[in-house]
Design a protein around this motif. Sequence first.
Motif, PDB file in Angstrom:
ATOM      1  N   TYR A   1      -0.741  -8.926 -10.375  1.00  0.00           N
ATOM      2  CA  TYR A   1      -1.207  -8.038  -9.320  1.00  0.00           C
ATOM      3  C   TYR A   1      -2.307  -7.126  -9.841  1.00  0.00           C
ATOM      4  O   TYR A   1      -2.287  -6.683 -11.000  1.00  0.00           O
ATOM      5  N   LEU A   2      -3.248  -6.836  -8.953  1.00  0.00           N
ATOM      6  CA  LEU A   2      -4.308  -5.876  -9.221  1.00  0.00           C
ATOM      7  C   LEU A   2      -3.983  -4.592  -8.488  1.00  0.00           C
ATOM      8  O   LEU A   2      -3.755  -4.600  -7.270  1.00  0.00           O
ATOM      9  N   LEU A   3      -3.975  -3.475  -9.225  1.00  0.00           N
ATOM     10  CA  LEU A   3      -3.783  -2.161  -8.619  1.00  0.00           C
ATOM     11  C   LEU A   3      -5.138  -1.524  -8.384  1.00  0.00           C
ATOM     12  O   LEU A   3      -5.959  -1.426  -9.303  1.00  0.00           O
ATOM     13  N   THR A   4      -5.393  -1.103  -7.146  1.00  0.00           N
ATOM     14  CA  THR A   4      -6.606  -0.354  -6.838  1.00  0.00           C
ATOM     15  C   THR A   4      -6.218   0.985  -6.219  1.00  0.00           C
ATOM     16  O   THR A   4      -5.152   1.118  -5.605  1.00  0.00           O
ATOM     17  N   ILE A   5      -7.082   1.968  -6.414  1.00  0.00           N
ATOM     18  CA  ILE A   5      -6.933   3.255  -5.740  1.00  0.00           C
ATOM     19  C   ILE A   5      -8.250   3.558  -5.052  1.00  0.00           C
ATOM     20  O   ILE A   5      -9.301   3.629  -5.704  1.00  0.00           O
ATOM     21  N   ASP A   6      -8.195   3.696  -3.742  1.00  0.00           N
ATOM     22  CA  ASP A   6      -9.405   3.850  -2.935  1.00  0.00           C
ATOM     23  C   ASP A   6     -10.423   2.767  -3.279  1.00  0.00           C
ATOM     24  O   ASP A   6     -11.620   3.038  -3.445  1.00  0.00           O
ATOM     25  N   ASP A   7      -9.925   1.543  -3.421  1.00  0.00           N
ATOM     26  CA  ASP A   7     -10.725   0.336  -3.663  1.00  0.00           C
ATOM     27  C   ASP A   7     -11.349   0.259  -5.053  1.00  0.00           C
ATOM     28  O   ASP A   7     -12.126  -0.653  -5.341  1.00  0.00           O
ATOM     29  N   THR A   8     -11.008   1.182  -5.953  1.00  0.00           N
ATOM     30  CA  THR A   8     -11.471   1.108  -7.340  1.00  0.00           C
ATOM     31  C   THR A   8     -10.381   0.465  -8.190  1.00  0.00           C
ATOM     32  O   THR A   8      -9.253   0.961  -8.240  1.00  0.00           O
ATOM     33  N   PRO A   9     -10.671  -0.659  -8.874  1.00  0.00           N
ATOM     34  CA  PRO A   9      -9.657  -1.295  -9.717  1.00  0.00           C
ATOM     35  C   PRO A   9      -9.153  -0.346 -10.802  1.00  0.00           C
ATOM     36  O   PRO A   9      -9.940   0.302 -11.486  1.00  0.00           O
ATOM     37  N   GLN A  10      -7.842  -0.279 -10.956  1.00  0.00           N
ATOM     38  CA  GLN A  10      -7.223   0.597 -11.943  1.00  0.00           C
ATOM     39  C   GLN A  10      -6.444  -0.179 -13.009  1.00  0.00           C
ATOM     40  O   GLN A  10      -6.503   0.163 -14.187  1.00  0.00           O
ATOM     41  N   SER A  11      -5.695  -1.178 -12.597  1.00  0.00           N
ATOM     42  CA  SER A  11      -4.837  -1.909 -13.538  1.00  0.00           C
ATOM     43  C   SER A  11      -4.627  -3.330 -13.028  1.00  0.00           C
ATOM     44  O   SER A  11      -4.717  -3.591 -11.823  1.00  0.00           O
ATOM     45  N   TYR A  12      -4.320  -4.211 -13.970  1.00  0.00           N
ATOM     46  CA  TYR A  12      -3.937  -5.585 -13.650  1.00  0.00           C
ATOM     47  C   TYR A  12      -2.686  -5.884 -14.468  1.00  0.00           C
ATOM     48  O   TYR A  12      -2.673  -5.678 -15.686  1.00  0.00           O
ATOM     49  N   VAL A  13      -1.647  -6.348 -13.798  1.00  0.00           N
ATOM     50  CA  VAL A  13      -0.371  -6.611 -14.467  1.00  0.00           C
ATOM     51  C   VAL A  13       0.096  -8.023 -14.138  1.00  0.00           C
ATOM     52  O   VAL A  13       0.115  -8.420 -12.967  1.00  0.00           O
ATOM     53  N   ASP A  14       0.462  -8.764 -15.169  1.00  0.00           N
ATOM     54  CA  ASP A  14       1.096 -10.066 -15.015  1.00  0.00           C
ATOM     55  C   ASP A  14       2.542  -9.910 -15.466  1.00  0.00           C
ATOM     56  O   ASP A  14       2.816  -9.782 -16.667  1.00  0.00           O
ATOM     57  N   LEU A  15       3.465  -9.898 -14.528  1.00  0.00           N
ATOM     58  CA  LEU A  15       4.865  -9.666 -14.859  1.00  0.00           C
ATOM     59  C   LEU A  15       5.454 -10.782 -15.708  1.00  0.00           C
ATOM     60  O   LEU A  15       6.378 -10.551 -16.488  1.00  0.00           O
ATOM     61  N   ASP A  16       4.935 -11.996 -15.562  1.00  0.00           N
ATOM     62  CA  ASP A  16       5.444 -13.111 -16.348  1.00  0.00           C
ATOM     63  C   ASP A  16       4.872 -13.151 -17.757  1.00  0.00           C
ATOM     64  O   ASP A  16       5.480 -13.738 -18.658  1.00  0.00           O
TER      65      ASP A  16
ATOM     66  N   THR B   1       0.835  -1.200   0.000  1.00  0.00           N
ATOM     67  CA  THR B   1       0.000   0.000   0.000  1.00  0.00           C
ATOM     68  C   THR B   1       0.871   1.252   0.000  1.00  0.00           C
ATOM     69  O   THR B   1       2.022   1.229   0.437  1.00  0.00           O
ATOM     70  N   ALA B   2       0.290   2.331  -0.501  1.00  0.00           N
ATOM     71  CA  ALA B   2       0.957   3.628  -0.485  1.00  0.00           C
ATOM     72  C   ALA B   2      -0.095   4.723  -0.597  1.00  0.00           C
ATOM     73  O   ALA B   2      -1.092   4.569  -1.320  1.00  0.00           O
ATOM     74  N   HIS B   3       0.102   5.806   0.113  1.00  0.00           N
ATOM     75  CA  HIS B   3      -0.773   6.965  -0.020  1.00  0.00           C
ATOM     76  C   HIS B   3      -0.192   7.866  -1.111  1.00  0.00           C
ATOM     77  O   HIS B   3       0.933   8.344  -0.996  1.00  0.00           O
ATOM     78  N   THR B   4      -0.941   8.056  -2.167  1.00  0.00           N
ATOM     79  CA  THR B   4      -0.480   8.857  -3.298  1.00  0.00           C
ATOM     80  C   THR B   4      -1.444  10.022  -3.527  1.00  0.00           C
ATOM     81  O   THR B   4      -2.444  10.165  -2.820  1.00  0.00           O
ATOM     82  N   LEU B   5      -1.134  10.807  -4.531  1.00  0.00           N
ATOM     83  CA  LEU B   5      -1.972  11.960  -4.848  1.00  0.00           C
ATOM     84  C   LEU B   5      -3.414  11.551  -5.117  1.00  0.00           C
ATOM     85  O   LEU B   5      -4.356  12.248  -4.746  1.00  0.00           O
ATOM     86  N   GLY B   6      -3.610  10.402  -5.745  1.00  0.00           N
ATOM     87  CA  GLY B   6      -4.948   9.964  -6.108  1.00  0.00           C
ATOM     88  C   GLY B   6      -5.705   9.265  -5.004  1.00  0.00           C
ATOM     89  O   GLY B   6      -6.914   9.027  -5.138  1.00  0.00           O
ATOM     90  N   GLY B   7      -5.036   8.902  -3.915  1.00  0.00           N
ATOM     91  CA  GLY B   7      -5.689   8.202  -2.824  1.00  0.00           C
ATOM     92  C   GLY B   7      -4.854   7.035  -2.341  1.00  0.00           C
ATOM     93  O   GLY B   7      -3.637   6.987  -2.562  1.00  0.00           O
ATOM     94  N   LEU B   8      -5.497   6.079  -1.691  1.00  0.00           N
ATOM     95  CA  LEU B   8      -4.799   4.925  -1.171  1.00  0.00           C
ATOM     96  C   LEU B   8      -4.613   3.899  -2.279  1.00  0.00           C
ATOM     97  O   LEU B   8      -5.571   3.282  -2.763  1.00  0.00           O
ATOM     98  N   ALA B   9      -3.365   3.703  -2.700  1.00  0.00           N
ATOM     99  CA  ALA B   9      -3.040   2.726  -3.742  1.00  0.00           C
ATOM    100  C   ALA B   9      -2.686   1.403  -3.079  1.00  0.00           C
ATOM    101  O   ALA B   9      -1.955   1.357  -2.087  1.00  0.00           O
ATOM    102  N   ARG B  10      -3.225   0.335  -3.648  1.00  0.00           N
ATOM    103  CA  ARG B  10      -2.920  -1.015  -3.152  1.00  0.00           C
ATOM    104  C   ARG B  10      -2.577  -1.922  -4.323  1.00  0.00           C
ATOM    105  O   ARG B  10      -3.192  -1.825  -5.386  1.00  0.00           O
TER     106      ARG B  10
END
Length: 283
Positions: free
Chosen positions: A31-46, A11-20
Amino acid sequence: MPRRTPAEPATAHTLGGLARLLPDTDHAAAYLLTIDDTPQSYVDLDDPTHLEFEYIRRLAHIADHALPPNTQIDALHLGGGALTFPRYLAHTRPGSRQLAVEIDPGLTDFVRTHLPLDKRSRIRVRAADAREALAGMKPATWDLIVSDVFAGARTPGHLTSREYVQLTATALRETGVYAANLADGSPLRYARAQAATALAVYPHCALIAEPGVLRGRRFGNLVLAAAHRPLPLAELTRKSAADPFPARVLADEELRQWTAGAAPVTDATAADSPPPPAGAFTV
């Protein structure tokens, strides 16, 4: 590729809100990226071609078929998030030059710490407002411009107007393509106005969305594509229909009819996109 990955949600507090960053238990490096519990991105590094979000799949169809295959391109991404789509293009079109404009530098640092980019990717990230950055671009610079900017779950109004879309048309090469991620629900006034706005600037436009979203039965994503030359409608229709959640493609005259007489948005009339209903996108 060496990487630092969280054993549990980061987690991190950023300009847009709480990023997880939430690990996907079914995919070891995803990994799923959310900001204030709203899904923003999904990344598969492999596997950068693993596109979990349907709207990202549709953006990929546009890039894959509206631009010459197996070639390097110059791509501008307005909105960065976890850089899912730039990672896809770097994998499918090695050597492509890409710039992502992300207003939240704290979010970019958070993503780069936990989901590092391949050093060969040629993806740069600039901390700036999307419209201000776009206005400063040289004419005919980009092959692809993707507008996917959300403050929370809404697109800021200054990124919805005809003046904004005209800036994309100026920055694109004549053979380039503009694509935008929209979110709307019944009665779809926002999406219809956005389609009318694109049609006021570009001679060729298409809208891709699930039938239930197009009919206003539920809130969801619609992907808009626009160009100065005809779009590959047959390929887009075929690929969209074969997706896990099949989508329809409305284009040109059919799209004009779907707009139902909506007027193009101007800077004087622009407003933020509508908020999603409670629970529509939250996790």
